[in-house]
Design a protein around this motif. Structure first.
Motif, PDB file in Angstrom:
ATOM      1  N   PHE B  18      11.800 -32.968  34.567  1.00  0.00           N
ATOM      2  CA  PHE B  18      12.055 -32.113  35.773  1.00  0.00           C
ATOM      3  C   PHE B  18      11.865 -30.582  35.486  1.00  0.00           C
ATOM      4  CE2 PHE B  18      14.777 -29.671  38.641  1.00  0.00           C
ATOM      5  CZ  PHE B  18      14.166 -30.117  39.870  1.00  0.00           C
ATOM      6  N   ILE B  19      11.102 -29.783  36.214  1.00  0.00           N
ATOM      7  CA  ILE B  19      11.171 -28.376  35.937  1.00  0.00           C
ATOM      8  C   ILE B  19      11.442 -27.640  37.391  1.00  0.00           C
ATOM      9  CG2 ILE B  19       9.937 -28.359  34.017  1.00  0.00           C
ATOM     10  CD1 ILE B  19       7.977 -26.989  36.657  1.00  0.00           C
ATOM     11  N   ILE B  32      -5.154 -19.555  30.983  1.00  0.00           N
ATOM     12  CA  ILE B  32      -4.124 -19.604  31.566  1.00  0.00           C
ATOM     13  C   ILE B  32      -3.157 -20.563  30.772  1.00  0.00           C
ATOM     14  CG2 ILE B  32      -2.896 -20.037  33.744  1.00  0.00           C
ATOM     15  CD1 ILE B  32      -5.429 -19.251  35.103  1.00  0.00           C
ATOM     16  N   ILE B  33      -1.660 -19.433  30.559  1.00  0.00           N
ATOM     17  CA  ILE B  33      -0.597 -20.369  29.984  1.00  0.00           C
ATOM     18  C   ILE B  33       0.319 -20.417  30.823  1.00  0.00           C
ATOM     19  CG2 ILE B  33       0.900 -20.267  27.894  1.00  0.00           C
ATOM     20  CD1 ILE B  33      -1.028 -18.261  26.629  1.00  0.00           C
ATOM     21  N   ILE B  34       0.901 -21.801  30.717  1.00  0.00           N
ATOM     22  CA  ILE B  34       2.081 -21.931  31.787  1.00  0.00           C
ATOM     23  C   ILE B  34       3.173 -22.612  30.998  1.00  0.00           C
ATOM     24  CG2 ILE B  34       2.945 -22.784  34.034  1.00  0.00           C
ATOM     25  CD1 ILE B  34       0.074 -23.485  34.687  1.00  0.00           C
ATOM     26  N   ASN B  35       4.537 -21.950  30.865  1.00  0.00           N
ATOM     27  CA  ASN B  35       5.203 -22.430  30.100  1.00  0.00           C
ATOM     28  C   ASN B  35       6.414 -22.931  31.276  1.00  0.00           C
ATOM     29  OD1 ASN B  35       4.878 -21.917  27.251  1.00  0.00           O
ATOM     30  ND2 ASN B  35       4.789 -19.902  28.278  1.00  0.00           N
ATOM     31  N   PHE B  36       6.683 -24.259  31.198  1.00  0.00           N
ATOM     32  CA  PHE B  36       7.583 -24.612  32.400  1.00  0.00           C
ATOM     33  C   PHE B  36       9.061 -24.312  31.944  1.00  0.00           C
ATOM     34  CE2 PHE B  36       3.771 -27.098  32.975  1.00  0.00           C
ATOM     35  CZ  PHE B  36       3.327 -26.526  34.238  1.00  0.00           C
ATOM     36  N   ARG B  74      17.385 -20.756  31.003  1.00  0.00           N
ATOM     37  CA  ARG B  74      15.897 -21.195  31.139  1.00  0.00           C
ATOM     38  C   ARG B  74      15.476 -22.001  30.072  1.00  0.00           C
ATOM     39  NH1 ARG B  74      12.924 -16.453  34.677  1.00  0.00           N
ATOM     40  NH2 ARG B  74      14.131 -16.863  36.803  1.00  0.00           N
ATOM     41  N   TYR B  75      15.463 -23.271  30.242  1.00  0.00           N
ATOM     42  CA  TYR B  75      15.434 -24.029  28.995  1.00  0.00           C
ATOM     43  C   TYR B  75      13.899 -24.518  28.993  1.00  0.00           C
ATOM     44  CZ  TYR B  75      15.997 -27.516  25.484  1.00  0.00           C
ATOM     45  OH  TYR B  75      15.835 -28.353  24.415  1.00  0.00           O
ATOM     46  N   ILE B  76      12.940 -24.075  28.065  1.00  0.00           N
ATOM     47  CA  ILE B  76      11.610 -24.234  28.056  1.00  0.00           C
ATOM     48  C   ILE B  76      11.439 -25.264  26.798  1.00  0.00           C
ATOM     49  CG2 ILE B  76       9.284 -23.707  27.492  1.00  0.00           C
ATOM     50  CD1 ILE B  76      10.404 -20.666  28.213  1.00  0.00           C
ATOM     51  N   GLU B  77      10.862 -26.827  27.484  1.00  0.00           N
ATOM     52  CA  GLU B  77      10.539 -27.772  26.731  1.00  0.00           C
ATOM     53  C   GLU B  77       9.077 -28.076  26.612  1.00  0.00           C
ATOM     54  OE1 GLU B  77      12.733 -32.109  26.318  1.00  0.00           O
ATOM     55  OE2 GLU B  77      13.019 -30.828  28.024  1.00  0.00           O
ATOM     56  N   ASN B  78       8.221 -27.551  27.639  1.00  0.00           N
ATOM     57  CA  ASN B  78       7.015 -28.026  27.714  1.00  0.00           C
ATOM     58  C   ASN B  78       6.172 -26.821  28.420  1.00  0.00           C
ATOM     59  OD1 ASN B  78       8.288 -30.666  28.607  1.00  0.00           O
ATOM     60  ND2 ASN B  78       6.558 -30.971  27.369  1.00  0.00           N
ATOM     61  N   GLY B  79       4.781 -26.869  27.805  1.00  0.00           N
ATOM     62  CA  GLY B  79       3.944 -25.941  28.256  1.00  0.00           C
ATOM     63  C   GLY B  79       2.488 -26.094  28.362  1.00  0.00           C
ATOM     64  N   VAL B  80       1.593 -25.675  29.216  1.00  0.00           N
ATOM     65  CA  VAL B  80       0.298 -25.956  29.036  1.00  0.00           C
ATOM     66  C   VAL B  80      -0.642 -24.628  29.013  1.00  0.00           C
ATOM     67  CG1 VAL B  80       0.133 -28.192  30.197  1.00  0.00           C
ATOM     68  CG2 VAL B  80       0.080 -26.072  31.549  1.00  0.00           C
ATOM     69  N   VAL B  81      -1.780 -24.698  28.298  1.00  0.00           N
ATOM     70  CA  VAL B  81      -2.680 -23.963  28.180  1.00  0.00           C
ATOM     71  C   VAL B  81      -4.165 -24.496  28.779  1.00  0.00           C
ATOM     72  CG1 VAL B  81      -4.090 -22.251  26.797  1.00  0.00           C
ATOM     73  CG2 VAL B  81      -1.940 -23.069  26.183  1.00  0.00           C
ATOM     74  N   MET B  82      -4.769 -23.650  29.719  1.00  0.00           N
ATOM     75  CA  MET B  82      -6.086 -24.311  30.413  1.00  0.00           C
ATOM     76  C   MET B  82      -6.922 -23.222  30.667  1.00  0.00           C
ATOM     77  SD  MET B  82      -4.606 -25.291  33.972  1.00  0.00           S
ATOM     78  CE  MET B  82      -2.956 -25.821  33.644  1.00  0.00           C
ATOM     79  N   ASN B  83      -8.356 -23.590  30.676  1.00  0.00           N
ATOM     80  CA  ASN B  83      -9.154 -22.447  30.915  1.00  0.00           C
ATOM     81  C   ASN B  83      -9.460 -22.235  32.282  1.00  0.00           C
ATOM     82  OD1 ASN B  83     -10.599 -24.856  31.940  1.00  0.00           O
ATOM     83  ND2 ASN B  83     -12.039 -24.800  30.007  1.00  0.00           N
ATOM     84  N   TYR B  84     -10.191 -21.343  32.820  1.00  0.00           N
ATOM     85  CA  TYR B  84     -10.635 -20.876  34.147  1.00  0.00           C
ATOM     86  C   TYR B  84     -10.719 -22.108  34.885  1.00  0.00           C
ATOM     87  CZ  TYR B  84     -12.716 -19.071  38.385  1.00  0.00           C
ATOM     88  OH  TYR B  84     -13.059 -18.860  39.517  1.00  0.00           O
TER      89      TYR B  84
END
Lengths: 164, 108
Positions: B18-19, B32-36, B74-84
């Protein structure tokens, strides 16, 4: 079906499938009601398999650059009686282009409207004329032919699944 | 008609989290980097209470860390990196689901 099974079933299927529970089931919770009205559509369950041409940032930028040049076209830009391009029309086209999976070709028309078109095959193509007050679509797919005025949201939906 | 089957293989540690927020942006590589993160109030590491000889444990005297009352986690456990291209498709996919959710008539 008892309450626990009902809840489990709902949690498992929420957002994915239609539950078989009628909305007037005794003891149905709002959550159950929510799940029972979610329509399953396999096409939006996963992201789509995209072709090499899909979401080309270079082509989008190229088209946006073209649109930018239309802002500078003055009345009679075509040597005849060509109208100027309204900022709103350019903005609408920009928004549409950003939402399209495959970039079309973009042309100015003498009516001050902008035409976007893409030919995939003889039975799969579209021509859309975008004006300040109207978007007129001519879309041909294997299944149907559409020739009428459309709203932006419907247009995006119609075009987004063409030859992805 | 020819068919193709995609198999979904799950990591043994697969467990959706859950984020309630994200931090990130565009990387120098144009990805694009998203850190949840999960944002929550801070909890103390230690708390020290005074002892009152007659009544036992008394008032709270020291809390560690000292800035606990004006900080959040703000606890960060997961993140994703993706192209355009992937980001655009995920964005479209998410939009479809959000639209679907917004269409619901919960009064039924």
């Amino acid at each position: 079906m008892d309450g626990t099974r009902l809840l489990n079933s709902t949690l498992l299927t929420m957002g994915l499938v239609v539950t078989s529970i009628p909305s007037n089931t005794v003891g149905a919770t709002p959550l159950n009601t929510l799940a029972s009205t979610v329509k399953y559509d396999g096409s939006i369950f996963t992201t789509r398999f995209l072709s090499q041409n899909s979401y080309s940032l270079d082509k989008l930028k190229f088209n946006k650059q073209k649109l930018k040049t239309y802002k500078n076209l003055k009345k009679k830009w075509d040597g005849y009686d060509g109208d100027e391009f309204d900022e709103d029309v350019i903005h609408i086209v920009e928004c549409i282009l950003s939402d399209l999976t495959i970039q079309p070709q973009v042309f100015p028309t003498s009516r001050g409207t902008i035409q976007i078109e893409k030919y995939f095959t003889d039975e799969n193509f579209y021509e859309i004329e975008i004006g300040k007050d109207e978007i007129f679509a001519y879309i041909v797919t294997n299944e149907e032919e559409i020739e009428r005025e459309v709203e932006i949201e419907e247009l995006i939906s119609l075009l987004s699944n063409l030859n992805v | 008609m020819q068919k193709i089957k995609y198999k979904y293989k799950f990591d043994d540690r697969y467990n959706p989290k859950f984020i309630n927020g994200a931090i990130g942006g565009v990387s120098p590589q144009g990805e694009i980097i998203i850190n949840f993160y999960l944002e929550r109030t801070s909890l103390p590491i230690t708390q020290t209470f005074d002892i009152n000889k007659s009544t036992g444990i008394g008032q709270l005297s020291v809390t560690e860390p000292k800035d606990i009352e004006n900080s959040f986690i703000r606890y960060i456990e997961n993140g994703v990196v993706m192209n355009y291209k992937t980001a655009k498709e995920i964005h479209r996919w998410l939009g479809e689901h959000i639209k679907n959710l917004e269409k619901l008539d919960i009064t039924k």
